[in-house]
Scaffold this motif. Structure first.
Motif, PDB file in Angstrom:
ATOM      1  N   ASP A 184     -19.600 -17.960 -11.116  1.00 13.73           N
ATOM      2  CA  ASP A 184     -20.065 -19.011 -12.034  1.00 13.73           C
ATOM      3  C   ASP A 184     -21.330 -18.575 -12.761  1.00 13.73           C
ATOM      4  O   ASP A 184     -21.471 -18.800 -13.972  1.00 13.73           O
ATOM      5  CB  ASP A 184     -20.331 -20.307 -11.258  1.00 13.73           C
ATOM      6  N   TYR A 185     -22.255 -17.967 -12.026  1.00 15.10           N
ATOM      7  CA  TYR A 185     -23.507 -17.545 -12.663  1.00 15.10           C
ATOM      8  C   TYR A 185     -23.258 -16.445 -13.686  1.00 15.10           C
ATOM      9  O   TYR A 185     -23.845 -16.443 -14.773  1.00 15.10           O
ATOM     10  CB  TYR A 185     -24.509 -17.055 -11.623  1.00 15.10           C
ATOM     11  N   ARG A 186     -22.374 -15.516 -13.363  1.00 17.47           N
ATOM     12  CA  ARG A 186     -22.126 -14.397 -14.271  1.00 17.47           C
ATOM     13  C   ARG A 186     -21.570 -14.866 -15.609  1.00 17.47           C
ATOM     14  O   ARG A 186     -21.777 -14.202 -16.638  1.00 17.47           O
ATOM     15  CB  ARG A 186     -21.163 -13.393 -13.631  1.00 17.47           C
ATOM     16  N   GLN A 187     -20.888 -15.997 -15.631  1.00 21.00           N
ATOM     17  CA  GLN A 187     -20.280 -16.498 -16.866  1.00 21.00           C
ATOM     18  C   GLN A 187     -21.210 -17.385 -17.681  1.00 21.00           C
ATOM     19  O   GLN A 187     -20.873 -17.763 -18.806  1.00 21.00           O
ATOM     20  CB  GLN A 187     -19.015 -17.287 -16.526  1.00 21.00           C
ATOM     21  N   GLN A 188     -22.371 -17.712 -17.146  1.00 21.62           N
ATOM     22  CA  GLN A 188     -23.290 -18.582 -17.861  1.00 21.62           C
ATOM     23  C   GLN A 188     -23.900 -17.870 -19.067  1.00 21.62           C
ATOM     24  O   GLN A 188     -24.128 -16.660 -19.027  1.00 21.62           O
ATOM     25  CB  GLN A 188     -24.416 -19.032 -16.933  1.00 21.62           C
ATOM     26  N   PRO A 189     -24.191 -18.590 -20.142  1.00 23.95           N
ATOM     27  CA  PRO A 189     -24.908 -17.988 -21.273  1.00 23.95           C
ATOM     28  C   PRO A 189     -26.254 -17.450 -20.814  1.00 23.95           C
ATOM     29  O   PRO A 189     -26.981 -18.121 -20.072  1.00 23.95           O
ATOM     30  CB  PRO A 189     -25.074 -19.149 -22.253  1.00 23.95           C
ATOM     31  N   GLY A 190     -26.588 -16.247 -21.205  1.00 25.06           N
ATOM     32  CA  GLY A 190     -27.862 -15.664 -20.832  1.00 25.06           C
ATOM     33  C   GLY A 190     -27.932 -15.183 -19.395  1.00 25.06           C
ATOM     34  O   GLY A 190     -29.020 -14.891 -18.888  1.00 25.06           O
ATOM     35  N   ARG A 192     -28.255 -13.052 -16.221  1.00 26.21           N
ATOM     36  CA  ARG A 192     -28.869 -11.746 -15.962  1.00 26.21           C
ATOM     37  C   ARG A 192     -27.875 -10.778 -15.316  1.00 26.21           C
ATOM     38  O   ARG A 192     -28.164  -9.586 -15.181  1.00 26.21           O
ATOM     39  CB  ARG A 192     -30.089 -11.922 -15.064  1.00 26.21           C
ATOM     40  N   CYS A 193     -26.721 -11.284 -14.934  1.00 27.54           N
ATOM     41  CA  CYS A 193     -25.712 -10.456 -14.271  1.00 27.54           C
ATOM     42  C   CYS A 193     -24.436 -10.324 -15.098  1.00 27.54           C
ATOM     43  O   CYS A 193     -23.375 -10.032 -14.548  1.00 27.54           O
ATOM     44  CB  CYS A 193     -25.379 -11.027 -12.895  1.00 27.54           C
ATOM     45  N   ALA A 194     -24.531 -10.519 -16.394  1.00 25.10           N
ATOM     46  CA  ALA A 194     -23.339 -10.401 -17.238  1.00 25.10           C
ATOM     47  C   ALA A 194     -22.804  -8.975 -17.212  1.00 25.10           C
ATOM     48  O   ALA A 194     -21.594  -8.761 -17.132  1.00 25.10           O
ATOM     49  CB  ALA A 194     -23.658 -10.829 -18.661  1.00 25.10           C
ATOM     50  N   ASP A 195     -23.697  -7.992 -17.291  1.00 28.19           N
ATOM     51  CA  ASP A 195     -23.248  -6.603 -17.307  1.00 28.19           C
ATOM     52  C   ASP A 195     -23.990  -5.740 -16.283  1.00 28.19           C
ATOM     53  O   ASP A 195     -24.165  -4.545 -16.468  1.00 28.19           O
ATOM     54  CB  ASP A 195     -23.368  -6.005 -18.714  1.00 28.19           C
ATOM     55  N   THR A 196     -24.407  -6.384 -15.208  1.00 27.64           N
ATOM     56  CA  THR A 196     -25.063  -5.677 -14.118  1.00 27.64           C
ATOM     57  C   THR A 196     -25.019  -6.563 -12.885  1.00 27.64           C
ATOM     58  O   THR A 196     -24.389  -7.625 -12.895  1.00 27.64           O
ATOM     59  CB  THR A 196     -26.516  -5.314 -14.488  1.00 27.64           C
ATOM     60  N   CYS A 197     -25.649  -6.120 -11.806  1.00 26.09           N
ATOM     61  CA  CYS A 197     -25.800  -6.937 -10.604  1.00 26.09           C
ATOM     62  C   CYS A 197     -27.248  -6.814 -10.158  1.00 26.09           C
ATOM     63  O   CYS A 197     -27.668  -5.745  -9.682  1.00 26.09           O
ATOM     64  CB  CYS A 197     -24.850  -6.470  -9.507  1.00 26.09           C
ATOM     65  N   VAL A 198     -28.004  -7.866 -10.326  1.00 27.01           N
ATOM     66  CA  VAL A 198     -29.426  -7.842 -10.000  1.00 27.01           C
ATOM     67  C   VAL A 198     -29.629  -7.551  -8.513  1.00 27.01           C
ATOM     68  O   VAL A 198     -30.528  -6.798  -8.132  1.00 27.01           O
ATOM     69  CB  VAL A 198     -30.090  -9.179 -10.404  1.00 27.01           C
ATOM     70  N   ALA A 199     -28.782  -8.123  -7.673  1.00 29.75           N
ATOM     71  CA  ALA A 199     -28.904  -7.899  -6.229  1.00 29.75           C
ATOM     72  C   ALA A 199     -28.685  -6.428  -5.882  1.00 29.75           C
ATOM     73  O   ALA A 199     -29.418  -5.841  -5.077  1.00 29.75           O
ATOM     74  CB  ALA A 199     -27.909  -8.775  -5.478  1.00 29.75           C
ATOM     75  N   ARG A 200     -27.675  -5.834  -6.483  1.00 27.91           N
ATOM     76  CA  ARG A 200     -27.380  -4.417  -6.210  1.00 27.91           C
ATOM     77  C   ARG A 200     -28.525  -3.522  -6.664  1.00 27.91           C
ATOM     78  O   ARG A 200     -28.903  -2.570  -5.970  1.00 27.91           O
ATOM     79  CB  ARG A 200     -26.083  -4.037  -6.915  1.00 27.91           C
ATOM     80  N   ARG A 217     -23.200  -0.858 -16.910  1.00 22.43           N
ATOM     81  CA  ARG A 217     -22.788  -1.827 -17.933  1.00 22.43           C
ATOM     82  C   ARG A 217     -21.270  -1.801 -18.112  1.00 22.43           C
ATOM     83  O   ARG A 217     -20.635  -2.853 -18.232  1.00 22.43           O
ATOM     84  CB  ARG A 217     -23.486  -1.506 -19.259  1.00 22.43           C
ATOM     85  N   HIS A 218     -20.686  -0.627 -18.121  1.00 22.22           N
ATOM     86  CA  HIS A 218     -19.235  -0.499 -18.273  1.00 22.22           C
ATOM     87  C   HIS A 218     -18.498  -1.192 -17.134  1.00 22.22           C
ATOM     88  O   HIS A 218     -17.566  -1.978 -17.359  1.00 22.22           O
ATOM     89  CB  HIS A 218     -18.856   0.986 -18.319  1.00 22.22           C
ATOM     90  N   VAL A 219     -18.918  -0.920 -15.909  1.00 19.81           N
ATOM     91  CA  VAL A 219     -18.240  -1.470 -14.731  1.00 19.81           C
ATOM     92  C   VAL A 219     -18.327  -2.994 -14.710  1.00 19.81           C
ATOM     93  O   VAL A 219     -17.319  -3.696 -14.519  1.00 19.81           O
ATOM     94  CB  VAL A 219     -18.828  -0.876 -13.442  1.00 19.81           C
ATOM     95  N   TYR A 220     -19.519  -3.521 -14.923  1.00 17.58           N
ATOM     96  CA  TYR A 220     -19.694  -4.970 -14.801  1.00 17.58           C
ATOM     97  C   TYR A 220     -19.188  -5.721 -16.018  1.00 17.58           C
ATOM     98  O   TYR A 220     -18.744  -6.877 -15.893  1.00 17.58           O
ATOM     99  CB  TYR A 220     -21.159  -5.305 -14.486  1.00 17.58           C
ATOM    100  N   SER A 221     -19.217  -5.119 -17.188  1.00 19.10           N
ATOM    101  CA  SER A 221     -18.619  -5.766 -18.360  1.00 19.10           C
ATOM    102  C   SER A 221     -17.106  -5.893 -18.176  1.00 19.10           C
ATOM    103  O   SER A 221     -16.506  -6.917 -18.513  1.00 19.10           O
ATOM    104  CB  SER A 221     -18.922  -4.971 -19.633  1.00 19.10           C
ATOM    105  N   ASN A 222     -16.488  -4.840 -17.615  1.00 17.39           N
ATOM    106  CA  ASN A 222     -15.054  -4.904 -17.342  1.00 17.39           C
ATOM    107  C   ASN A 222     -14.735  -5.986 -16.323  1.00 17.39           C
ATOM    108  O   ASN A 222     -13.764  -6.743 -16.467  1.00 17.39           O
ATOM    109  CB  ASN A 222     -14.553  -3.550 -16.828  1.00 17.39           C
ATOM    110  N   SER A 223     -15.530  -6.059 -15.263  1.00 15.50           N
ATOM    111  CA  SER A 223     -15.243  -7.057 -14.232  1.00 15.50           C
ATOM    112  C   SER A 223     -15.440  -8.465 -14.775  1.00 15.50           C
ATOM    113  O   SER A 223     -14.692  -9.384 -14.427  1.00 15.50           O
ATOM    114  CB  SER A 223     -16.116  -6.827 -12.994  1.00 15.50           C
TER     115      SER A 223
END
Length: 235
Positions: A184-190, A192-200, A217-223
């Protein structure tokens, strides 16, 4: 048994390799692997190939390979080349990438590469989370098998747990991993984890092996694309 020569794979960043005798795999894992192919095919070994660090991505970019999934395409091509050159006359059947129900994480645990992390990405003491499974083959080779690594999970000795405290979705705040909160968070506008993982990124283990920013960016944008497609089909 002859020792395997993986130097051609190391040269293109496919620098994690393990060879297993099928007969020596734990029974549930062996049965699942063999279910994916004809038992009369004569396969004796399973070869698991992965990458650690940014070398694979850099080799791929230098090759200028294209396609829907360039990492898979590059990895399969290079593994096929290696197998044909090093093992002429031998046969292989690719389990992964593919539709076979092979459990890569269990194979990785058997090799000693993989421990669970709070954010559900495999972790290893030297590599951190900066490795991935790329190709799994059944073969009729007679290679010397790999001695599994015996390492302690670095998460067991982590007192600060930065992956938990920095996660913007608080996906691990409840003591487990809340996948829906992450998604849910990854899909929110703005996000921080749209194309990365802050925790990782917050995990200090294996930091020297971190992927290049473009690969992350490639990996997380695809996911994220896959998540949005799945959610749209379920609506």
């Amino acid at each position: 048994m002859s020792p395997p020569d993986f130097s051609a794979l190391d040269a293109v960043g496919l620098n994690l390799q393990a060879v297993f005798n099928l007969a020596e795999l734990p029974a549930p894992l062996r049965e699942r692997v063999l279910h994916a192919t004809c038992p009369q095919a004569g396969f004796q070994q399973l070869i698991l190939i992965g990458n650690a660090g940014p070398a694979l991505w850099r080799a791929l970019c230098a090759d200028d390979i294209d396609g829907d999934d360039p990492i898979d395409a590059f990895s399969v091509r290079e593994v096929n080349r290696w197998f044909e050159q090093r093992h002429p006359g031998r046969t292989q059947h690719r389990l992964y990438p593919g539709n076979a129900p092979v459990n890569l994480q269990q194979l990785g645990q058997h090799a000693g590469w993989h421990h669970d992390s709070p954010f559900k990405v495999g972790i290893q003491a030297e590599l951190g989370t900066w490795f991935a499974y790329r190709v799994a083959l059944l073969t009729n080779t007679t290679l010397r098998t790999t001695t599994p690594l015996r390492t302690r999970s670095p998460c067991r000795d982590c007192a600060d747990t930065p992956c938990i405290t920095t996660c913007p979705a608080d996906a691990m705040a409840g003591g487990g991993f809340a996948l829906d909160a992450c998604i849910d968070y990854r899909q929110q506008p703005g996000s921080r984890c749209a194309d990365t993982c802050v925790a990782r990124l917050a995990c200090p283990v294996g930091e020297a092996r971190r992927y290049d920013t473009a690969q992350i960016r490639h990996v997380y944008s695809n996911s994220l694309r896959m998540i949005r497609h799945y959610r749209a089909t379920q609506a």
